[in-house]
Scaffold this active site. Structure first.
Site, short mmCIF file in Angstrom:
data_model
loop_
_atom_site.label_atom_id
_atom_site.label_comp_id
_atom_site.label_asym_id
_atom_site.label_seq_id
_atom_site.Cartn_x
_atom_site.Cartn_y
_atom_site.Cartn_z
N GLU A 1 0.93 3.78 1.83
CA GLU A 1 1.38 4.17 3.17
C GLU A 1 2.58 3.35 3.62
O GLU A 1 3.56 3.89 4.14
CB GLU A 1 0.26 4.00 4.19
CG GLU A 1 -0.97 4.82 3.92
CD GLU A 1 -2.06 4.05 3.17
OE1 GLU A 1 -1.75 3.40 2.14
OE2 GLU A 1 -3.21 4.09 3.62
N HIS B 1 0.85 -1.19 0.00
CA HIS B 1 0.00 0.00 0.00
C HIS B 1 0.89 1.24 0.00
O HIS B 1 2.03 1.19 0.49
CB HIS B 1 -0.89 0.03 1.25
CG HIS B 1 -1.94 -1.03 1.27
ND1 HIS B 1 -3.04 -0.93 2.10
CD2 HIS B 1 -2.09 -2.18 0.58
CE1 HIS B 1 -3.81 -1.99 1.93
NE2 HIS B 1 -3.26 -2.76 1.02
N CYS C 1 -6.18 1.76 6.08
CA CYS C 1 -6.73 0.51 6.59
C CYS C 1 -6.02 0.15 7.90
O CYS C 1 -5.08 0.83 8.32
CB CYS C 1 -6.54 -0.60 5.56
SG CYS C 1 -4.80 -1.09 5.33
N CYS D 1 -2.11 -0.43 7.59
CA CYS D 1 -1.33 0.79 7.43
C CYS D 1 -1.35 1.64 8.69
O CYS D 1 -0.33 2.23 9.06
CB CYS D 1 -1.84 1.57 6.23
SG CYS D 1 -1.56 0.68 4.67
#
Length: 163
Positions: free
Chosen positions: A60, A58, A88, A91
């Site tokens: 992040e 991701h 989420c 993260c």
């Protein structure tokens, strides 16, 4: 400006949006992130789960790793993370471990967002670090980018089924 929002938040969110556009051009879900320390961009990244075949890639997580590498420290104290979509659980947990000072996100995520939408990870009393959260910065623009991406994907998938 919203509560706890600074005058520079929109500027840095636009930089995160530029990363999201790069993700989109590569066929990834358009989410981008930047880490800022003392008003300077330390690192930038975008979603790469598909291209890296990595469910943890991701934006992040990738930007946290890049900033840690650049600063030569996994603890990113006094750093702010800007991301185009509400993070989420995975993260958010990584941000807590990295000791991010502040996270600023664009679009709210009513399905998996844990900084206010589905849950609020940053307000759990059992975490050893608390992070300031600012949500909705350029939220409409960030949300539109995602909506358009998924709309185009649905159209493409529908046309494939009809062939």
């Amino acid at each position: 400006m919203g509560i706890n929002q600074t005058k520079d938040d929109a500027y840095f969110m636009r930089l995160a949006m530029a990363q999201a556009h790069t993700a989109e051009q590569q066929g990834e879900v358009p989410v981008g992130a930047v880490i800022v320390q003392s008003g300077e961009v330390v690192a930038a990244a975008y979603n790469q789960m598909i291209n890296l075949n990595n469910p943890t890639a991701h934006a992040e997580n990738l930007v946290l790793a890049a900033a840690g590498e650049k600063l030569q420290n996994y603890r990113l104290v006094d750093c702010d993370l800007f991301v185009t979509l509400e993070p989420c659980t995975m993260c958010a947990g990584a941000m807590i471990h990295a000791r991010i000072k502040r996270v600023v996100f664009g679009a709210f995520d009513s399905k998996t967002g844990v900084l206010g939408s589905v849950d609020n990870m940053m307000q759990k009393p059992y975490h050893n670090h608390q992070i300031e959260v600012v949500g909705g910065v350029l939220g409409d623009e960030c949300g539109q980018l995602l909506s358009q991406f998924f709309k185009q994907r649905r159209i493409a998938n529908k046309s494939k089924r009809c062939e």
